[in-house]
Design a protein around this motif. Sequence first.
Motif, short mmCIF file in Angstrom:
data_model
loop_
_atom_site.label_atom_id
_atom_site.label_comp_id
_atom_site.label_asym_id
_atom_site.label_seq_id
_atom_site.Cartn_x
_atom_site.Cartn_y
_atom_site.Cartn_z
N PRO A 1 8.83 -12.58 -16.00
CA PRO A 1 8.82 -13.75 -16.91
C PRO A 1 7.40 -14.14 -17.29
N GLY A 2 7.18 -14.33 -18.60
CA GLY A 2 5.88 -14.78 -19.08
C GLY A 2 4.80 -13.72 -19.07
N MET A 3 5.20 -12.47 -18.75
CA MET A 3 4.19 -11.40 -18.69
C MET A 3 4.64 -10.28 -19.63
N GLY A 4 3.69 -9.50 -20.07
CA GLY A 4 4.03 -8.33 -20.86
C GLY A 4 4.62 -7.23 -20.00
N LEU A 5 5.24 -6.26 -20.63
CA LEU A 5 5.74 -5.11 -19.88
C LEU A 5 4.56 -4.36 -19.27
N LYS A 6 4.72 -3.97 -18.01
CA LYS A 6 3.68 -3.23 -17.31
C LYS A 6 4.18 -1.82 -17.00
N LEU A 7 3.33 -0.82 -17.27
CA LEU A 7 3.70 0.57 -17.05
C LEU A 7 3.59 0.91 -15.57
N ILE A 8 4.69 1.45 -15.00
CA ILE A 8 4.71 1.81 -13.58
C ILE A 8 4.33 3.29 -13.41
N ALA B 1 9.07 17.84 -17.85
CA ALA B 1 9.68 18.17 -16.56
C ALA B 1 8.62 18.69 -15.60
N GLY B 2 8.63 18.14 -14.40
CA GLY B 2 7.70 18.56 -13.35
C GLY B 2 6.35 17.88 -13.38
N ILE B 3 6.12 17.00 -14.36
CA ILE B 3 4.80 16.35 -14.50
C ILE B 3 4.98 14.84 -14.53
N THR B 4 4.35 14.15 -13.58
CA THR B 4 4.40 12.69 -13.58
C THR B 4 3.00 12.15 -13.32
N ASP B 5 2.78 10.90 -13.70
CA ASP B 5 1.47 10.28 -13.47
C ASP B 5 1.65 8.78 -13.33
N LYS B 6 0.67 8.16 -12.64
CA LYS B 6 0.73 6.73 -12.39
C LYS B 6 0.35 5.93 -13.62
N GLY B 7 0.98 4.77 -13.73
CA GLY B 7 0.62 3.81 -14.75
C GLY B 7 -0.24 2.72 -14.16
N GLU B 8 -0.04 1.51 -14.66
CA GLU B 8 -0.87 0.37 -14.26
C GLU B 8 -0.47 -0.20 -12.91
N VAL B 9 0.83 -0.18 -12.57
CA VAL B 9 1.33 -0.83 -11.34
C VAL B 9 2.23 0.10 -10.54
N PRO B 10 1.73 1.22 -10.01
CA PRO B 10 2.60 2.20 -9.35
C PRO B 10 2.95 1.91 -7.89
N ASN B 11 2.21 0.99 -7.25
CA ASN B 11 2.38 0.80 -5.80
C ASN B 11 3.79 0.34 -5.45
N GLY B 12 4.39 1.02 -4.47
CA GLY B 12 5.73 0.66 -4.03
C GLY B 12 6.83 1.45 -4.72
N TYR B 13 6.45 2.33 -5.62
CA TYR B 13 7.42 3.11 -6.40
C TYR B 13 7.08 4.60 -6.33
#
Lengths: 109, 112
Positions: free
Chosen positions: B39-46, B52-64
Amino acid sequence: GQNIDQPTEMTATEGAIVQINCTYQTSGFNGLFWYQQHAGEAPTFLSYNVLDGLEEKGRFSSFLSRSKGYSYLLLKELQMKDSASYLCAVRDGDYKLSFGAGTTVTVRA
Amino acid sequence: NAGVTQTPKFRILKIGQSMTLQCTQDMNHNYMYWYRQDPGMGLKLIYYSVGAGITDKGEVPNGYNVSRSTTEDFPLRLELAAPSQTSVYFCASSYSDTDTQYFGPGTRLTVL
């Protein structure tokens, strides 16, 4: 980090015009998007600007000035169904989207 | 085309529990993203994935955590749920990094 500012709330009357401003400071720039989000729903794409100037799509228009880090979304002939949150999002130099907190527009009869 | 689909729509977790949020797209998009919206915040990239097979961290990855074993699916895993992870989670996809992102309907998660 990225900084994107837009007003929190706006209220307007059915049939009127509302202009939602968005200012941004980002690391690089690869386009600006406007999304509409009704309460409890997903954001849906409205418009995209990458060059300076005005893009018109029916009742909605979006303007961009890259030198000023500024955009606006213009909603004309407001209808009750336009009551929603409008999200400004900037694609940065790494092609990531950063979102503003959104502007809640309330249309009154 | 169903577009981007997410399950479940709602979930309540207890602190310390784990769960997986599912996301599937049928548009043959290469890029997929997970965002959270508070609430009250913009969407944050996790997290995001460029294929396929390639992933990378966004702005708020901790805990995921994420995985991308197929083009269609991009699940988001919460291992030890915390109250700070109470949020609405949106999955999105795009054909490339220069194309428009299309969002799923969201998962509303509450951690008590």
